[in-house]
Motif scaffolding. Structure first.
Motif, short mmCIF file in Angstrom:
data_model
loop_
_atom_site.label_atom_id
_atom_site.label_comp_id
_atom_site.label_asym_id
_atom_site.label_seq_id
_atom_site.Cartn_x
_atom_site.Cartn_y
_atom_site.Cartn_z
N THR A 25 -22.73 -13.43 -36.97
CA THR A 25 -22.40 -13.10 -38.35
C THR A 25 -22.32 -13.98 -39.23
OG1 THR A 25 -20.09 -12.35 -37.89
CG2 THR A 25 -21.64 -10.71 -37.40
N GLY A 26 -22.17 -15.11 -38.76
CA GLY A 26 -21.61 -16.41 -39.64
C GLY A 26 -20.91 -17.35 -39.00
N GLU A 27 -21.36 -18.61 -38.99
CA GLU A 27 -20.51 -19.51 -38.53
C GLU A 27 -19.12 -19.77 -38.97
OE1 GLU A 27 -22.44 -23.22 -37.10
OE2 GLU A 27 -24.27 -22.31 -38.46
N VAL A 28 -18.10 -19.99 -38.23
CA VAL A 28 -16.68 -20.10 -38.70
C VAL A 28 -16.28 -21.70 -38.58
CG1 VAL A 28 -14.24 -19.77 -38.47
CG2 VAL A 28 -16.06 -17.89 -37.84
N PHE A 29 -16.00 -22.39 -39.81
CA PHE A 29 -15.81 -23.97 -40.10
C PHE A 29 -14.24 -23.75 -40.31
CE2 PHE A 29 -20.17 -23.35 -41.06
CZ PHE A 29 -20.80 -24.52 -40.09
N VAL A 30 -13.53 -24.70 -39.60
CA VAL A 30 -12.30 -25.01 -39.83
C VAL A 30 -11.94 -26.43 -39.76
CG1 VAL A 30 -9.95 -24.70 -38.87
CG2 VAL A 30 -11.62 -22.87 -38.57
N ARG A 31 -11.18 -26.76 -40.95
CA ARG A 31 -10.84 -28.49 -40.97
C ARG A 31 -9.48 -28.53 -40.63
NH1 ARG A 31 -12.49 -29.24 -46.14
NH2 ARG A 31 -14.50 -30.68 -45.68
N LEU A 32 -9.19 -29.75 -39.88
CA LEU A 32 -7.96 -30.09 -39.44
C LEU A 32 -7.40 -31.18 -40.46
CD1 LEU A 32 -5.50 -30.35 -37.16
CD2 LEU A 32 -6.75 -32.31 -36.27
N CYS A 33 -6.08 -30.83 -41.11
CA CYS A 33 -5.44 -31.62 -41.97
C CYS A 33 -4.00 -31.89 -41.79
CB CYS A 33 -5.58 -31.12 -43.36
SG CYS A 33 -7.17 -30.44 -43.88
N PHE A 34 -3.46 -32.71 -42.39
CA PHE A 34 -1.93 -33.05 -42.20
C PHE A 34 -1.42 -31.94 -43.00
CE2 PHE A 34 -2.95 -37.59 -41.41
CZ PHE A 34 -2.33 -37.60 -39.99
N MET A 84 -18.19 -28.77 -46.73
CA MET A 84 -18.35 -29.88 -45.58
C MET A 84 -19.40 -30.64 -46.12
SD MET A 84 -18.13 -26.89 -42.81
CE MET A 84 -19.15 -25.95 -43.83
N SER A 85 -19.27 -31.65 -45.41
CA SER A 85 -20.61 -32.83 -45.57
C SER A 85 -21.67 -32.75 -44.96
CB SER A 85 -19.96 -34.17 -45.53
OG SER A 85 -19.45 -34.36 -44.32
N PHE A 86 -21.66 -31.75 -44.08
CA PHE A 86 -23.00 -31.38 -43.24
C PHE A 86 -23.24 -29.83 -43.11
CE2 PHE A 86 -20.78 -30.05 -39.57
CZ PHE A 86 -19.46 -30.99 -39.57
N ALA A 87 -24.19 -29.58 -43.05
CA ALA A 87 -24.73 -28.07 -43.01
C ALA A 87 -23.90 -27.30 -41.64
CB ALA A 87 -26.11 -27.78 -42.79
N GLY A 88 -23.55 -28.20 -40.70
CA GLY A 88 -23.12 -27.37 -39.55
C GLY A 88 -23.65 -27.67 -38.24
N PRO A 89 -23.17 -27.45 -37.09
CA PRO A 89 -23.59 -27.79 -35.60
C PRO A 89 -25.09 -27.33 -35.43
CG PRO A 89 -22.14 -25.95 -35.64
CD PRO A 89 -22.07 -26.51 -37.08
N LEU A 138 -4.64 -26.06 -40.10
CA LEU A 138 -5.89 -25.63 -40.11
C LEU A 138 -6.34 -24.84 -41.22
CD1 LEU A 138 -6.38 -24.32 -36.37
CD2 LEU A 138 -7.28 -26.66 -37.16
N CYS A 139 -7.24 -25.60 -41.94
CA CYS A 139 -7.91 -25.14 -43.28
C CYS A 139 -9.12 -24.25 -42.95
CB CYS A 139 -7.91 -26.02 -44.34
SG CYS A 139 -6.60 -26.86 -44.78
N VAL A 140 -9.21 -23.05 -43.11
CA VAL A 140 -10.45 -22.27 -42.72
C VAL A 140 -11.30 -22.00 -44.12
CG1 VAL A 140 -11.19 -19.93 -42.12
CG2 VAL A 140 -8.98 -20.79 -41.34
N LEU A 141 -12.52 -22.65 -43.69
CA LEU A 141 -13.53 -22.70 -44.93
C LEU A 141 -14.52 -21.70 -45.02
CD1 LEU A 141 -14.23 -26.78 -44.08
CD2 LEU A 141 -12.55 -25.49 -45.46
N THR A 142 -14.54 -21.01 -43.84
CA THR A 142 -15.48 -19.97 -43.91
C THR A 142 -14.90 -18.80 -42.86
OG1 THR A 142 -17.02 -20.53 -42.27
CG2 THR A 142 -17.61 -21.20 -44.36
N GLY A 143 -15.52 -17.42 -43.18
CA GLY A 143 -15.39 -16.47 -42.16
C GLY A 143 -14.07 -15.69 -42.54
N GLN A 144 -13.52 -14.98 -41.77
CA GLN A 144 -12.54 -13.95 -41.92
C GLN A 144 -11.34 -14.39 -42.73
OE1 GLN A 144 -11.03 -12.20 -38.28
NE2 GLN A 144 -9.47 -11.07 -39.07
N HIS A 145 -10.78 -15.65 -42.46
CA HIS A 145 -9.55 -16.04 -43.27
C HIS A 145 -10.13 -17.25 -44.32
CE1 HIS A 145 -7.19 -13.88 -40.35
NE2 HIS A 145 -7.91 -14.33 -39.30
N LYS A 146 -10.95 -17.14 -44.76
CA LYS A 146 -11.67 -18.12 -45.83
C LYS A 146 -10.38 -18.42 -46.60
CE LYS A 146 -15.28 -19.26 -48.77
NZ LYS A 146 -16.49 -18.71 -49.52
#
Length: 355
Positions: A307-316, A325-330, A211-219
């Motif tokens: 306080t800010g949306e957390v985005f995570v990308r699933l990768c091999f 990200m290719s979109f602004a978010g949910p 899991l690659c953290v894109l934003t938030g605490q573990h960016k």
């Protein structure tokens, strides 16, 4: 040393014994293990010996293979009994350890002398006579190797046992006399009970995804999915990926203690929302409480924290991607409903003013 049992189309095919540092699998004059499938040229993958075991590395980029039914990455550590599937082959991994040879005696074991038992209690030998005999100390004798398949016979001397019991009653044990001069004996801690592991321990699996953290605490950090159920949430004792602060270090209390979980199955990965307060989104799609949704690499998992949306990308594993990200978010459905209601009210007000 390792042994690889190779099946082709579910039938026994070959056995490859490997005792080197690296082996090449594929087709050609330079490979160590030759495959008999038309259209294969060059190396498919390498098998390398590492301090942790044997590791498989994919060499052909267009080759897809699985380990125990799960799609594998470019490099994966192999465990005992793992099944590597590729093309029409299945390769079963068996680790072998060198066994020490056991010497086998050619002569039959000599039976120990049996002391005849008295036929009557009154004719039993006196205790002093028994004390003159050396006490049996089987623990100090060097046991002879028994011939293979022979049964071990244990001879019990009832007279010696009776004498030892009477002597133990009359004489205090040596340990009590020695403790007065020796250092005080400290109580030994109770032995661990492996059959009752701690509740926080989880069953480990071979990590294939991260899991690659894109934003938030573990960016900017990547977390390996190495447990059967990978939990995301605020509670440190229960979660594998803990989100309890925002990107600026402020406490984040809106994330649930157990927000969502990623479960590894033979079919792939599934995400379940654990009845969280803020809900969980996959590629802008909301996941209802208790809903189980399939996820694949490059999918975006998001938690709309205040306080800010957390985005995570699933990768091999080994193919981590921290690109934007290719979109602004949910999109929050509640926000859409509020905006629609405001628009309707404005239209009605405008209509009433123009009448």
């Amino acid at each position: 040393m390792a042994k690889f049992i190779v099946l082709k189309n579910g039938m026994d095919h070959k056995v490859f014994n490997f005792d080197g540092n690296i082996a090449r699998v594929g087709s050609g004059s330079t490979v160590d293990f030759q495959l008999e499938t038309a259209g294969i040229e060059g190396d498919l993958f390498f098998i390398a010996k590492t301090p942790s075991g044997y590791e498989i590395e994919r060499r052909a980029r267009d080759l897809s293979f699985t380990i125990n039914g799960v799609v594998a990455g470019d490099r994966t550590l192999l465990g005992e009994g793992d099944k590597v599937g590729f093309l029409d082959y299945i390769m079963i991994v068996k680790y072998q350890q060198q066994e020490q040879p056991i010497p086998v005696s050619t002569a039959p074991p000599e039976p120990e002398p049996v002391t005849p038992k008295p036929t009557n209690k009154e004719t039993a030998p006196a205790i002093p006579i028994v004390e003159s005999k050396p006490e049996p100390t089987p623990a100090q004798e060097t046991p002879r190797p028994a011939p293979k398949g022979a049964a071990i016979t244990t001879i019990i001397d009832s007279q010696a046992l009776a004498a030892q019991a009477l002597q133990a009653r009359a004489t205090p044990p040596h340990e009590s006399r020695d403790r007065s001069t020796d250092a005080p004996v400290r109580p030994q801690p109770p032995s661990p009970r492996p059959e009752q592991p701690k509740a926080s321990k989880k069953q480990k699996i071979t990590s294939v995804y991260t899991l690659c953290v894109l934003t938030g605490q573990h960016k900017g950090r990547a977390f390996e999915i190495d447990t059967q159920e990978f939990v995301i949430g605020r509670e440190r004792a229960l979660c594998d990926l803990v989100i309890d602060h925002d990107e600026h270090g402020q406490p984040e209390l809106a994330v649930s203690r157990e927000h969502c979980a990623i479960t590894s199955t033979d079919e792939g990965l599934y995400l379940t929302d654990k009845r969280s307060q803020l809900r969980t989104y996959i590629n802008r799609k909301i996941i209802e409480p208790g809903q189980r949704e399939f996820i694949a690499p490059e999918d975006i998992i998001s938690i709309p924290a205040p306080t800010g949306e957390v985005f995570v990308r699933l990768c091999f594993r080994g193919q981590e991607n921290f690109a934007p990200m290719s979109f602004a978010g949910p999109i929050n459905p509640r926000l859409i409903a509020i905006m629609a209601a405001v628009i309707v009210i404005l239209i009605i007000a405008l209509y009433l003013l123009l009448r």
